[in-house]
Write an enzyme that holds these catalytic residues in place. Sequence first.
Site, short mmCIF file in Angstrom:
data_model
loop_
_atom_site.label_atom_id
_atom_site.label_comp_id
_atom_site.label_asym_id
_atom_site.label_seq_id
_atom_site.Cartn_x
_atom_site.Cartn_y
_atom_site.Cartn_z
N PHE C 135 7.63 -9.83 2.69
CA PHE C 135 6.92 -8.56 2.78
C PHE C 135 7.91 -7.48 3.16
O PHE C 135 8.99 -7.77 3.67
CB PHE C 135 5.82 -8.66 3.85
CG PHE C 135 4.45 -8.30 3.35
CD1 PHE C 135 3.91 -8.92 2.24
CD2 PHE C 135 3.68 -7.35 4.01
CE1 PHE C 135 2.64 -8.60 1.79
CE2 PHE C 135 2.40 -7.03 3.57
CZ PHE C 135 1.88 -7.64 2.47
N GLN C 249 -0.08 6.03 9.08
CA GLN C 249 0.66 5.37 8.00
C GLN C 249 0.01 5.61 6.64
O GLN C 249 -1.20 5.45 6.49
CB GLN C 249 0.72 3.87 8.26
CG GLN C 249 1.45 3.12 7.14
CD GLN C 249 1.73 1.68 7.51
OE1 GLN C 249 0.85 0.86 7.58
NE2 GLN C 249 2.99 1.39 7.77
N HIS C 251 0.04 4.03 3.10
CA HIS C 251 0.46 2.83 2.37
C HIS C 251 0.95 3.29 1.00
O HIS C 251 0.28 4.09 0.34
CB HIS C 251 -0.72 1.87 2.22
CG HIS C 251 -0.33 0.50 1.78
ND1 HIS C 251 0.10 0.24 0.50
CD2 HIS C 251 -0.33 -0.69 2.43
CE1 HIS C 251 0.36 -1.06 0.41
NE2 HIS C 251 0.12 -1.64 1.56
N LEU C 265 -6.87 -0.07 -1.67
CA LEU C 265 -5.57 -0.69 -1.41
C LEU C 265 -5.12 -1.64 -2.51
O LEU C 265 -5.90 -2.43 -3.03
CB LEU C 265 -5.65 -1.46 -0.09
CG LEU C 265 -4.32 -2.06 0.39
CD1 LEU C 265 -3.32 -0.94 0.68
CD2 LEU C 265 -4.52 -2.92 1.60
N GLU C 268 0.54 -5.04 -0.55
CA GLU C 268 2.00 -5.13 -0.58
C GLU C 268 2.42 -6.48 -1.15
O GLU C 268 3.53 -6.66 -1.61
CB GLU C 268 2.53 -4.95 0.84
CG GLU C 268 4.00 -4.70 0.93
CD GLU C 268 4.40 -4.15 2.30
OE1 GLU C 268 3.59 -3.46 2.92
OE2 GLU C 268 5.54 -4.41 2.71
N ARG C 299 7.20 0.70 4.63
CA ARG C 299 6.14 1.45 3.96
C ARG C 299 6.39 2.95 3.94
O ARG C 299 6.11 3.62 2.94
CB ARG C 299 4.81 1.15 4.63
CG ARG C 299 4.31 -0.22 4.28
CD ARG C 299 3.03 -0.55 4.98
NE ARG C 299 2.53 -1.83 4.51
CZ ARG C 299 1.46 -2.45 5.00
NH1 ARG C 299 0.78 -1.89 5.97
NH2 ARG C 299 1.07 -3.60 4.52
N HIS C 364 -3.68 4.57 5.43
CA HIS C 364 -3.90 3.14 5.59
C HIS C 364 -4.12 2.72 7.03
O HIS C 364 -4.95 1.87 7.31
CB HIS C 364 -2.68 2.40 5.03
CG HIS C 364 -2.85 0.92 4.98
ND1 HIS C 364 -3.93 0.33 4.37
CD2 HIS C 364 -2.08 -0.09 5.45
CE1 HIS C 364 -3.83 -1.00 4.49
NE2 HIS C 364 -2.71 -1.27 5.15
N ARG C 399 4.34 0.94 10.88
CA ARG C 399 3.92 -0.44 11.04
C ARG C 399 4.43 -1.30 9.89
O ARG C 399 4.37 -0.90 8.74
CB ARG C 399 2.40 -0.54 11.09
CG ARG C 399 1.90 -1.96 11.16
CD ARG C 399 0.41 -2.02 11.37
NE ARG C 399 -0.37 -1.65 10.22
CZ ARG C 399 -0.61 -2.47 9.18
NH1 ARG C 399 -0.10 -3.67 9.15
NH2 ARG C 399 -1.36 -2.06 8.17
#
Lengths: 257, 255, 604
Positions: C135, C249, C251, C265, C268, C299, C364, C399
């Site tokens: 990730f 954040q 995304h 969404l 990821e 991100r 996000h 994050r």
Amino acid sequence: MAQPLPRETRNAGPARRQRAPRLWLEPTVTAVVFGLFVLYSLWEVFFHNNGVYGNYVSPFFSPQVGRWFGMKSFIAFPVVWIPFLFRGTCYYYRKEYNRAWFWHPSACASPEPTGRRYTGESRFPFSWTNLHRYFWYLAVIVLIFLWKDTVQAFFFTHGFAVHLGSLLMLVNAIFLTLYTFSCHAFRHLVGGGKDCNSCAFGPNAGKATTSYTLWTKVSRWNQRHGSWAWASLFSVWVVDLYVRLLIMGVIHDVRFF
Amino acid sequence: MSEEMVLSVFRGDQTGGREEEFHVPLETGMVVLDALHYIQAEHAPDLAVRWNCKAAHCGSCSAEINGRPKLLCKTRLDQYEGQVVHVRPMHAFPLIKDLVTDVSSNYRAAKQIPAFSPRTPAPFTMYQRDVDRVQEFHQCIECFLCQDTCHVLRDHNARDRYFGPRMMAKIAEWEMHPMDTQDRREFLKDVAGLPMCNVTRCCVEVCPEHIVITDNAIIPLKERVADLYWDPIRAIFRRFQRSSTSSQPSSTVTS
Amino acid sequence: MSENRQSSGLSPVNLDTIETHDYDVVVVGAGGAGLRAAIAASEGTARVAVISKSLLGKAHTVMAEGGVAASLGNVDSDDSWDTHFYDTMKSGHFINQYRTAEIFAKEVPDRVLELETWGAVFDRTPAGKIMQRPFGAHSFRRLAHIGDRTGKELIRTLQYKVIHQNVDIFQEVTTTRLLTDEEGRIAGLFGYYREDGHFVVFRAKAIVLATGGFGKAYKVTSNSWESTGDGAALAFRIGAELMDIEMVQFHPTGMVWPPGVRGLLVTEGVRGEGGLLYNSKHERFMLRYDPVQQELSSRDVVARSIFKENQAERGTPHGGAWLDISHLPATMVKAKLPGMYEQFLSLADVDITREAFEVAPTTHYVMGGIRVDPETEATNVPGLYAAGEVACGLHGANRLGGNSLGDILVFGRRAGMAALAYAQSVDYPTLIPAQIEEEVRRVLAPFSRQDGERPYHMMSELQEIMTTYAGIVRSGESLAAGLEHLELLRLRAERMAVQGSRAYNPGWHTVFDVESLILLGEAVIRGALARKESRGAQWRTDYPEELPEMGKVNFVQTWADGHVVVREEPVEPMPEHLAKLFESDQAPGVVRQAARKANQGGGS
């Protein structure tokens, strides 16, 4: 998914009210076909004492247990209940007849008769569907004889030949085999009952077992179980009718080569 | 696109109700829930509809669209062009208001299921092929559309006698877990009402996650119950096995 | 139960008719953090309740897709807690609370295994262990997952665990106010059942807030309607401190088209499994912005890169970038990303196994939140605890993917345990009737206003303001303008009116969501104005650089006499043994891996 209406209709006026889905069609067709088959079967086993024409044996009369014991009438009876109950307890047929005959439900998300207290498969006679596996064991024995009949159907008095009857018998045997071995109960027996197929310790840990491989295969066949159920129903019907008509002298067998 | 759709939405509560018509401009890719939001913002701010993620992940927005149980957020409006779209609450559950129903019976049933009780604490050694089967049931979003379409719950109001397809999938998930030690067969037969199912497969048809509930959960569970109650040969075999091996680990573990 | 359940409008307040419950610990929110807290708090004989705005198992946790980050080392054996700690601090641009990150990295593997014991079934490695996927900005393959539906697995496991615990669950109850006693300690909360609108008061020794974030403050968001920041606003109003709230954040990959799904969404995991980003010129632009980590950069970097490509007019037709996974075998895509495959096929008519699809940044997650103690998740209000997205400390300025699912497990548990310990040490508090009376009046007021503002319109105007003035790109000018607009909106929102009865009335429910969001919107803007630099998720065009002196402070906000007050607090410095980890340019595990490989090479 619903098809969009043709343009003309759409422009013809205000939006249509609820479309009327033909929910009755499928259960009605099923009910009629099953009903006809049952009536035909009753006529066949009650009013006939011979299912053999030359080297052809009708699936209704095979194996000829009645003849072995010298029965003179109702000779189909000692065996014919096996395939009948095998189908009667089959999970696929249960779906079809519960919908078509008992309307529990006739179609999904549509109203059904609620008069009598519904007990599902918890009471006799429906609770006996739990014995499906035993009818499966017996059906396999019957199937072995059917294959014997099928081989025999290619050997005429003058030797090997392929007739229309032989081919019909062969197709029937194939359909019945597929139907029998895609059975839910069989799927459970070969490995569905296990929670873990590769939990063994030692050198075989993590390797697929034979039962897992079998279960995977049966699971795949099982997805088509309904198709084989219909196909084999018709093939049995056709072969029996073919043999019956030969015996009655209505038609003559066709030889290909 | 400037076309307009006509939605006929049920408004009412336990005391009664009727469908009300609303006109909604159609946008590309619009789903029924978008249309309901438009109605809330412009015409009926108190229109009750349950929804959360609007992405078919949470299973909150179950309702019946033109008579079929569906997720409002996943049902595109363009498939109904030229028709009136009738939106009604789930039929199998007591109505609260408009499109919102009381689904608490499902949670009460869930509480009764004997929980997963593993042989040992994690980490487990389990292979993908052995968990494939239970992972199918883990896809469930608990939209309860299967409960809605199941005729046992829908037409016979037998929530006290049958837990319904969703709970059968949940039980199967634990019962078929490679590490589970709990035996839920008696529970299935006597409490959860597995024999009430007559395998008519409507639950499979409505599942938005395409879980084959009948063939992969309910029928295998029926076969396992049959192992215990409908198989005399196995019963004899079990008795024989029990008497010959006294040190056999017990099939149920109390936690 | 109250007599006037169906009535609307002002009614005389009779406290005796209000349904009241007594609990040792009340958990507000039934997402992962809330459920984990409830499980922890119910280990003994304490009376524990969970209050949830929606049905059990529907909380926003269900939307988490990619996985939960834990240094189990099942795939990459060189992974360990210190590497996870390193990655977390580095991606958070060092304004995270080091102790929070340390506890997190050390405890999260146990929490994941605990889930497995409770019945979660993660995807497996060939050796039969929990599979881990790569990730963004994680040094190793670290995310335990089940396809692309990991959040669902988490919440379902916790949900079925909690219903088998000694916990009472109150579904579809909205909390509108936290109640305090004479000394300012937590005394309980006030709320109403959404079903019929009747009021309920919980008297509680301790309350755990686990209400999630407030992504709904923005127009394009991956968040569900619930993410309206209730917990942060409730706590803020009774004196709890907020910290780093400007860190929102975005995304990088949300859906773009059709309009109805904008913001939804795209996990990821698509990039984790090998998906590549292209601009309209079919260039892999991430190679320019981050040549090392490329598509799997953090991100904030990827989101900004997509934004910049669009500024340079290299965006896709609907203002995003192309994400392509079609070079992988279709069967693999369907097995590893079944949710994505289904989502695009049914909602956008796109088969992701065959073609690229458009993605653009979407709101996000909120890194900032209620300021809590790293060990106990206690706030500055005695008896009040906060865990999960509503709390602040772990993520800093950005994050890492997969860290939020670990966050809710680790700190949900700790908050539950600490709340239980506190509850066992105090007596039941005394409620102040005036607080309840005041709240009843406030909550019913919208029914009595004629021709007021519509809550739904207020909501969309707020989202418009936040997106335009305090979105992915900010400046002093835009923020100041946003503050002005927000102030006008706040005045109008005081006149929100609702029609109909109290029974399941979404218009009424929205009133309280809007009130929370306006308050937090102001906090975001004030925080962003105070932080005169660009760091992580905060990107200011007037201060484009990351400034070392700003890396030493957190911005803490308090609510005093109806005003937001911002102050600086120094970031707690790391002790030496942790600070040493950052002396090298590489993560500790990566260094060890290199050393091990060198050894093996030399040995053979």
